[in-house]
Write an enzyme that holds these catalytic residues in place. Structure first.
Site, PDB file in Angstrom:
ATOM      1  N   THR A  45     -22.515  25.430  12.096  1.00 57.71           N
ATOM      2  CA  THR A  45     -23.207  26.238  13.113  1.00 57.71           C
ATOM      3  C   THR A  45     -22.607  27.634  13.250  1.00 57.71           C
ATOM      4  O   THR A  45     -23.222  28.522  13.837  1.00 57.71           O
ATOM      5  CB  THR A  45     -23.112  25.552  14.488  1.00 57.71           C
ATOM      6  OG1 THR A  45     -21.728  25.531  14.875  1.00 57.71           O
ATOM      7  CG2 THR A  45     -23.653  24.138  14.445  1.00 57.71           C
ATOM      8  N   ARG A  56     -14.081  27.710  14.033  1.00 56.06           N
ATOM      9  CA  ARG A  56     -15.497  27.978  13.861  1.00 56.06           C
ATOM     10  C   ARG A  56     -16.126  26.812  13.114  1.00 56.06           C
ATOM     11  O   ARG A  56     -15.711  26.513  11.993  1.00 56.06           O
ATOM     12  CB  ARG A  56     -15.618  29.278  13.057  1.00 56.06           C
ATOM     13  CG  ARG A  56     -16.900  30.001  13.286  1.00 56.06           C
ATOM     14  CD  ARG A  56     -16.825  31.350  12.640  1.00 56.06           C
ATOM     15  NE  ARG A  56     -16.722  31.302  11.193  1.00 56.06           N
ATOM     16  CZ  ARG A  56     -17.224  32.223  10.391  1.00 56.06           C
ATOM     17  NH1 ARG A  56     -17.833  33.274  10.893  1.00 56.06           N
ATOM     18  NH2 ARG A  56     -17.083  32.128   9.096  1.00 56.06           N
ATOM     19  N   ASP A 110     -10.783  33.750   3.878  1.00 54.00           N
ATOM     20  CA  ASP A 110     -10.452  32.985   5.077  1.00 54.00           C
ATOM     21  C   ASP A 110      -9.018  33.328   5.498  1.00 54.00           C
ATOM     22  O   ASP A 110      -8.050  32.967   4.812  1.00 54.00           O
ATOM     23  CB  ASP A 110     -10.588  31.480   4.786  1.00 54.00           C
ATOM     24  CG  ASP A 110     -10.401  30.658   6.046  1.00 54.00           C
ATOM     25  OD1 ASP A 110      -9.359  30.820   6.728  1.00 54.00           O
ATOM     26  OD2 ASP A 110     -11.286  29.859   6.375  1.00 54.00           O
ATOM     27  N   ASP A 143      -6.502  30.340   6.096  1.00 52.61           N
ATOM     28  CA  ASP A 143      -6.102  29.688   4.849  1.00 52.61           C
ATOM     29  C   ASP A 143      -5.159  30.571   4.041  1.00 52.61           C
ATOM     30  O   ASP A 143      -4.194  30.088   3.449  1.00 52.61           O
ATOM     31  CB  ASP A 143      -7.347  29.345   4.005  1.00 52.61           C
ATOM     32  CG  ASP A 143      -8.077  28.124   4.550  1.00 52.61           C
ATOM     33  OD1 ASP A 143      -7.501  27.401   5.390  1.00 52.61           O
ATOM     34  OD2 ASP A 143      -9.228  27.895   4.141  1.00 52.61           O
TER      35      ASP A 143
HETATM   36  C1  PRP Z   1     -11.548  32.583  11.734  1.00 53.47           C
HETATM   37  C2  PRP Z   1     -10.912  33.837  12.273  1.00 53.47           C
HETATM   38  C3  PRP Z   1     -11.575  34.007  13.605  1.00 53.47           C
HETATM   39  C4  PRP Z   1     -12.963  33.499  13.336  1.00 53.47           C
HETATM   40  C5  PRP Z   1     -13.871  34.676  13.199  1.00 53.47           C
HETATM   41  O1  PRP Z   1     -11.000  31.462  12.303  1.00 53.47           O
HETATM   42  O2  PRP Z   1      -9.518  33.751  12.364  1.00 53.47           O
HETATM   43  O3  PRP Z   1     -10.978  33.272  14.655  1.00 53.47           O
HETATM   44  O4  PRP Z   1     -12.919  32.759  12.111  1.00 53.47           O
HETATM   45  O5  PRP Z   1     -15.189  34.272  13.057  1.00 53.47           O
HETATM   46  P1  PRP Z   1     -16.293  34.552  14.163  1.00 53.47           P
HETATM   47  O6  PRP Z   1     -16.136  35.977  14.587  1.00 53.47           O
HETATM   48  O7  PRP Z   1     -17.565  34.299  13.427  1.00 53.47           O
HETATM   49  O8  PRP Z   1     -16.077  33.589  15.296  1.00 53.47           O
HETATM   50  P2  PRP Z   1     -11.347  29.981  11.795  1.00 53.47           P
HETATM   51  O9  PRP Z   1     -12.485  29.418  12.573  1.00 53.47           O
HETATM   52  O10 PRP Z   1     -11.493  29.995  10.311  1.00 53.47           O
HETATM   53  O11 PRP Z   1     -10.083  29.137  12.242  1.00 53.47           O
HETATM   54  P3  PRP Z   1      -8.562  29.233  11.749  1.00 53.47           P
HETATM   55  O12 PRP Z   1      -7.997  30.513  12.279  1.00 53.47           O
HETATM   56  O13 PRP Z   1      -7.958  28.035  12.383  1.00 53.47           O
HETATM   57  O14 PRP Z   1      -8.551  29.183  10.239  1.00 53.47           O
HETATM   58  N1  URA Z   2     -13.178  34.023   9.322  1.00 61.55           N
HETATM   59  C1  URA Z   2     -12.412  34.392   8.280  1.00 61.55           C
HETATM   60  O1  URA Z   2     -11.249  33.960   8.165  1.00 61.55           O
HETATM   61  N2  URA Z   2     -12.922  35.235   7.370  1.00 61.55           N
HETATM   62  C2  URA Z   2     -14.171  35.726   7.454  1.00 61.55           C
HETATM   63  O2  URA Z   2     -14.587  36.512   6.595  1.00 61.55           O
HETATM   64  C3  URA Z   2     -14.971  35.321   8.553  1.00 61.55           C
HETATM   65  C4  URA Z   2     -14.449  34.472   9.460  1.00 61.55           C
END
Ligand code: PRP
Ligand code: URA
Length: 209
Positions: free
Chosen positions: A108, A104, A200, A203
């Protein structure tokens, strides 16, 4: 319209509280996400078709049931979705695993796709898309878009923590996809994080920042 299934099982709710706690470190976080995913997988696979086969017990010949019908595919949304795969695979070890890589954009909040790979017989499988978080819904919608473009016709979505905004977005874009969640939290904050949420997920799973 998507069916939204809330999983209120006490074990799921107990473990989810531990997952949310900011004092839970990566090792326990990973283990708990795996355990909750397995418990959720039990419910998500409840409608798998069965067929009768003939077997022989040590006592007598008999008919007994085995899973039939379409095969399963599990699709984690990278990276955090990876933490949910092993728990479900323990229930259905023959399932194939596809991957969709999305992150994400922090400005944006829109998903950016960087990878996808699926089993060859995509049209013949029932897919379970997994991601711990359903926030704006952008990542889930994009992952399901990719799967459908490749030919998938049967898809369920499984999230540990969702919020009303994300559920509405998936329902709007993919009304044929049922959503299984352990919690529907209150809201999104200004940074697109779920409140109260768990922070997150990627993380916390992998100890990054
Ligand atoms: C997080 C989570 C989802 C997304 C959710 O991923 O694991 O994939 O955000 O957010 P949304 O519903 O607003 O799209 P992230 O983009 O942090 O990537 P990662 O899993 O690589 O940490
Ligand atoms: N992605 C995450 O990992 N946590 C949130 O709360 C939203 C998006």
């Amino acid at each position: 319209m998507s069916k939204v299934v809330m999983m209120n099982h006490p074990l799921i709710q107990h473990k989810l509280t531990l997952i949310r706690d900011k004092n839970t470190g990566s090792k326990d976080f990973r283990q708990l996400v795996k355990e909750v995913s397995m418990l959720m997988g039990y419910e998500v696979t409840r409608d798998l078709a069965l067929e009768e086969v003939e077997i022989e017990t040590p006592v007598v010949k008999t008919k007994s049931k085995v899973i039939s019908g379409k095969k399963l595919g599990i699709v984690p949304i990278l990276r955090a979705g990876l933490g949910m795969v092993d728990g479900i695979l323990e229930l259905v070890p023959a399932a194939k695993v596809g991957h969709v890589g999305l992150y994400r954009d922090p400005e944006t909040l829109k998903p950016v796709e960087y990878y996808s790979k699926f089993p060859a017989d995509i049209e013949e499988r029932d897919f379970i898309v997994v991601d711990p978080m359903l926030a704006t819904g952008g990542s889930a919608v994009a992952a399901i878009d990719v799967l459908k473009k490749k030919g998938a016709t049967s898809i369920k979505l499984v999230n540990l923590v969702a919020c009303p905004e994300g559920i509405e977005e998936v329902e709007r874009c993919h009304p044929d996809v049922d959503i299984y969640v352990a919690s529907i939290d209150e809201k999104l904050n200004d940074h697109g994080y779920i409140v109260p949420g768990l922070g997150d997920a990627g993380d916390r799973l992998y100890g990054t920042k």
